[in-house]
Every structure is written in structure tokens, then in C-alpha cells.
Design an enzyme around this catalytic site. Structure first.
Site, PDB file in Angstrom:
ATOM      1  N   TYR A 112     -52.524  -6.775  -1.111  1.00  0.00           N
ATOM      2  CA  TYR A 112     -51.364  -5.944  -1.472  1.00  0.00           C
ATOM      3  C   TYR A 112     -51.600  -4.505  -1.034  1.00  0.00           C
ATOM      4  O   TYR A 112     -52.136  -4.271   0.042  1.00  0.00           O
ATOM      5  CB  TYR A 112     -51.082  -6.038  -2.983  1.00  0.00           C
ATOM      6  CG  TYR A 112     -50.957  -7.463  -3.445  1.00  0.00           C
ATOM      7  CD1 TYR A 112     -49.954  -8.278  -2.930  1.00  0.00           C
ATOM      8  CD2 TYR A 112     -51.845  -8.003  -4.360  1.00  0.00           C
ATOM      9  CE1 TYR A 112     -49.840  -9.593  -3.332  1.00  0.00           C
ATOM     10  CE2 TYR A 112     -51.724  -9.319  -4.767  1.00  0.00           C
ATOM     11  CZ  TYR A 112     -50.728 -10.104  -4.251  1.00  0.00           C
ATOM     12  OH  TYR A 112     -50.621 -11.393  -4.638  1.00  0.00           O
TER      13      TYR A 112
ATOM     14  N   SER B  64     -52.274 -16.221  -5.953  1.00  0.00           N
ATOM     15  CA  SER B  64     -51.795 -15.854  -4.611  1.00  0.00           C
ATOM     16  C   SER B  64     -52.718 -16.272  -3.471  1.00  0.00           C
ATOM     17  O   SER B  64     -52.325 -16.166  -2.309  1.00  0.00           O
ATOM     18  CB  SER B  64     -51.560 -14.348  -4.531  1.00  0.00           C
ATOM     19  OG  SER B  64     -50.351 -14.049  -5.158  1.00  0.00           O
TER      20      SER B  64
ATOM     21  N   LYS C 156     -51.268 -18.607  -1.074  1.00  0.00           N
ATOM     22  CA  LYS C 156     -50.341 -18.163  -0.018  1.00  0.00           C
ATOM     23  C   LYS C 156     -50.942 -18.350   1.381  1.00  0.00           C
ATOM     24  O   LYS C 156     -50.216 -18.481   2.360  1.00  0.00           O
ATOM     25  CB  LYS C 156     -49.949 -16.698  -0.272  1.00  0.00           C
ATOM     26  CG  LYS C 156     -49.127 -16.545  -1.558  1.00  0.00           C
ATOM     27  CD  LYS C 156     -48.894 -15.094  -1.946  1.00  0.00           C
ATOM     28  CE  LYS C 156     -48.129 -15.023  -3.275  1.00  0.00           C
ATOM     29  NZ  LYS C 156     -47.973 -13.646  -3.773  1.00  0.00           N
TER      30      LYS C 156
ATOM     31  N   TYR D 214     -43.153 -22.810  -5.711  1.00  0.00           N
ATOM     32  CA  TYR D 214     -43.991 -21.600  -5.663  1.00  0.00           C
ATOM     33  C   TYR D 214     -44.890 -21.482  -6.905  1.00  0.00           C
ATOM     34  O   TYR D 214     -46.083 -21.204  -6.802  1.00  0.00           O
ATOM     35  CB  TYR D 214     -43.084 -20.364  -5.519  1.00  0.00           C
ATOM     36  CG  TYR D 214     -43.815 -19.050  -5.615  1.00  0.00           C
ATOM     37  CD1 TYR D 214     -44.563 -18.565  -4.550  1.00  0.00           C
ATOM     38  CD2 TYR D 214     -43.784 -18.297  -6.797  1.00  0.00           C
ATOM     39  CE1 TYR D 214     -45.253 -17.366  -4.651  1.00  0.00           C
ATOM     40  CE2 TYR D 214     -44.465 -17.097  -6.903  1.00  0.00           C
ATOM     41  CZ  TYR D 214     -45.196 -16.637  -5.824  1.00  0.00           C
ATOM     42  OH  TYR D 214     -45.883 -15.450  -5.931  1.00  0.00           O
TER      43      TYR D 214
ATOM     44  N   VAL E  98     -53.986 -13.013  -8.735  1.00  0.00           N
ATOM     45  CA  VAL E  98     -54.076 -12.368 -10.050  1.00  0.00           C
ATOM     46  C   VAL E  98     -54.870 -13.192 -11.069  1.00  0.00           C
ATOM     47  O   VAL E  98     -55.114 -12.729 -12.179  1.00  0.00           O
ATOM     48  CB  VAL E  98     -52.680 -11.999 -10.642  1.00  0.00           C
ATOM     49  CG1 VAL E  98     -52.020 -10.904  -9.847  1.00  0.00           C
ATOM     50  CG2 VAL E  98     -51.792 -13.208 -10.777  1.00  0.00           C
TER      51      VAL E  98
HETATM   52  N1  GLU Z   1     -47.938 -16.280  -9.398  1.00  0.00           N
HETATM   53  C1  GLU Z   1     -48.127 -14.860  -9.282  1.00  0.00           C
HETATM   54  C2  GLU Z   1     -46.798 -14.165  -9.176  1.00  0.00           C
HETATM   55  O1  GLU Z   1     -45.965 -14.614  -8.469  1.00  0.00           O
HETATM   56  C3  GLU Z   1     -48.974 -14.584  -8.088  1.00  0.00           C
HETATM   57  C4  GLU Z   1     -49.317 -13.130  -7.945  1.00  0.00           C
HETATM   58  C5  GLU Z   1     -50.690 -12.896  -7.398  1.00  0.00           C
HETATM   59  O2  GLU Z   1     -51.597 -13.706  -7.523  1.00  0.00           O
HETATM   60  O3  GLU Z   1     -50.899 -11.835  -6.841  1.00  0.00           O
HETATM   61  O4  GLU Z   1     -46.558 -13.163  -9.803  1.00  0.00           O
END
Ligand code: GLU
Length: 309
Positions: A243, A64, A67, A191, A261
Site C-alpha cells: 500500500y 491481501s 491478491k 473476494y 492485514v
Molecule cells: N480483507 C481485507 C479487506 O478487504 C484485506 C485487506 C488487507 O489485507 O490489506 O479489507
């Protein structure tokens, strides 16, 4: 303040007995295979000095953290119009939650929860085929990191494509509200590839440097965004980058940051440095457990919290 390299060594020593703590993300099968006993950290100052410790040169799945880069690209493409597609408020719920999306009629809370990031990826695609959009993103990240060796781990991208049922649910749900314009499998194809970007702490610290330096990379002279936009991306990272652990991160560390993650965190000390840390074991809300601890120690020992020392 003590010498930065000494501070990094002291953090590394302090963390040693805890190495391996936390739980590696296992909902993406390939990530479950990562050895949790790894820790790396890189600090790149705006005057170009780099300080590293541990596994700072080992590439990992940035997940993430990507992003931040797609948000930057999307803002470059459609500017403030992006905020019709996605909000700017902390979510207070899990990164892959679907509940809020129904309440808010398919407009995700912010660009850093999964739903928001998927909507941002849809914007970045801008009518292109997935292959072209992935190519553009990879070129952009290589440009930011000033490193042509940055790659996408295809095995991880495939692993997540095979198991990303929740992300398919989120994207289909948004599509029903017309907040996804391209075919869902195309958007998720892009994505999953952006999440599978593989970078070391050193590369990531370079890629994030523009956020610490008013939108331009002082080492390459590349202008990426305006100072105003850099400030705003930092604001979003502070409020939404971890988050529903974002409040805790602001409280304990006091720096804009974005976690993934894969166990990485990119943090920004505006006007001072870009910091990347990686340790695969996660805490309960999906943020790197020891990465967060290390950043808390770094902020305490440098006085870099944006809220004062
Ligand atoms: N590719 C992961 C998902 O979409 C990213 C989540 C993350 O890194 O928080 O679940």
C-alpha cells in the site's frame, strides 16, 4: 554469509523483546481476536531447503496476500487485457481508499489495493457462480503450495461479509463505471473468501516459490507462469505490495513483497528464495510491524536486496 537457520534464530532472538508490538486489525471482528504475541518465519530456497523459526507452522488469515494469487489467475485468463481494468501504478493512499477511484473513473490504481483486487476477482469469476470461483481459487493455491490441507476460514469470511461496508462501497462505485461485470455481492463473496484463506508461513513460502524461480516450482516441477510474467508480478509486488508503505518497504528491505492485514508478508528474493513471515501486530499503514522488521534484518544479513548488498 552465516548459515540461514542461524540467521533466522538471530532475528527471532532480536525480535523477542518486541513481540506483541503493533495493533491487530480490528475492523474485521474475527481478526481482532487474534493473539498479537505470535511470530513465525519460513524461508524456502529454490533448491528446496526450508528454514523455519517460531510459529511458522501456525495457520493465519493471509488476507491481501491472496491478491498475488488471484492476480496470477486473472493474468492466466485474460493476459495483458487485464490492464484495461486496473492500473499498474503505486497508489500512495490507503488500501481501502475511495478518493482516487473517483478521480480515475473507476479504474483502480493497481491490483493490490482493495478496489483493484476486487476488479481482479471479477475477472477471475469469468461468468461462474461464486462457489465455483472459490473452488477454483482454493485448488490453485493448494496446487501452488503443493498441499491439499490449505483451507478457507469460513468464520473470517462471514465476519468480513458482515462488516465489509467499504469494500461494498468500492465495488458498487466501480460497478457504476461498468468495471464490475458480475453482481457486486457475488464478487465480494469470492473476494472475502480469498482473503480468508488460512495458511502457515511454511505453506505460504511454498505457494510463492514460483515467483522466486522464474515462474515454475522447482520442487514439484509445476510450471505456473512464464519467466516474463513472474518478473512482472514481482515488479508489481515491489511497487504496490505494501500500500502506501511500499516505498518504505523497498527502501528498508529491497525485495518484492505483499502484505495482508492478518499480519503476514510474502517476500520474494528472485533466483534465491521465497520468504513468509507472520506477526499480527500492524504498523500505521496496515503492514505487519515486526514482519517488516524481520525482513529488513533478513535482507541485511543475507545481502538479498534486489538492489545489491
Ligand atoms: N480483507 C481485507 C479487506 O478487504 C484485506 C485487506 C488487507 O489485507 O490489506 O479489507
Amino acid at each position: 554469509m552465516a548459515d540461514l537457520q542461524d540467521i533466522l534464530y538471530s532475528i527471532y532472538r532480536e525480535i523477542q523483546p518486541r513481540i506483541g508490538e503493533g495493533k491487530v486489525a480490528d475492523y474485521i471482528p474475527e481478526l481482532a481476536k487474534v493473539d498479537p504475541r505470535q511470530f513465525g518465519m519460513a524461508v524456502l530456497t529454490v533448491d528446496g531447503k526450508i528454514y523455519c523459526v517460531g510459529d511458522a507452522d501456525v495457520a493465519f488469515s493471509i488476507q491481501s496476500i491472496s491478491k498475488v494469487f488471484t492476480l496470477t489467475l486473472a493474468l492466466g485468463k485474460i493476459g495483458e487485457g487485464l490492464w484495461k481494468r486496473v492500473g499498474r501504478e503505486p497508489s500512495g493512499s490507503a488500501f481501502n481508499s475511495i478518493v482516487q477511484l473517483e478521480h480515475e473513473a473507476g479504474i483502480p490504481r493497481n491490483p493490490f489495493i482493495n478496489a483493484g483486487a476486487i476488479a481482479v476477482t471479477d475477472v477471475v469469476m469469468a461468468g461462474h457462480e461464486p462457489r465455483e470461483a472459490i473452488g477454483e481459487l482454493l485448488r490453485f493455491v493448494r496446487y501452488l503450495a503443493d498441499d491439499e490441507s490449505v483451507t478457507i476460514d469460513q468464520t473470517i469470511a462471514r465476519s468480513e461479509t458482515a462488516t465489509g461496508f467499504r469494500n461494498f462501497a468500492l465495488a458498487n462505485f466501480m460497478k457504476s463505471y461498468r468495471n464490475i461485470q458480475h453482481p457486486v455481492d457475488h464478487v465480494l463473496g469470492v473476494y472475502f473468501h480469498q482473503c480468508a484463506l488460512s495458511m502457515s508461513c511454511e505453506q505460504l513460502a511454498h505457494a510463492g516459490l514460483f515467483l522466486a524461480a522464474r515462474g515454475s516450482n522447482p520442487l514439484t516441477g509445476h510450471s505456473v507462469v512464464s519467466p516474463k510474467r513472474a518478473r512482472r508480478i514481482n515488479a508489481l509486488m515491489l511497487m504496490c505490495g505494501h500500500y502506501d508503505g511500499s516505498g518504505d518497504f523497498a527502501y528498508n528491505v529491497g525485495l518484492p513483497g505483499k502484505s495482508g492485514v492478518g499480519g503476514g508478508i510474502l517476500a520474494v528474493a528472485p533466483g534465491i528464495a521465497s520468504i513468509a513471515v507472520w506477526s499480527p501486530g500492524l504498523n500505521k499503514v496496515g503492514n505487519s510491524l515486526l514482519g517488516s522488521v524481520a525482513l529488513e534484518l533478513l535482507a541485511a544479513r543475507t545481502g538479498w536486496s534486489i538492489f545489491g548488498d
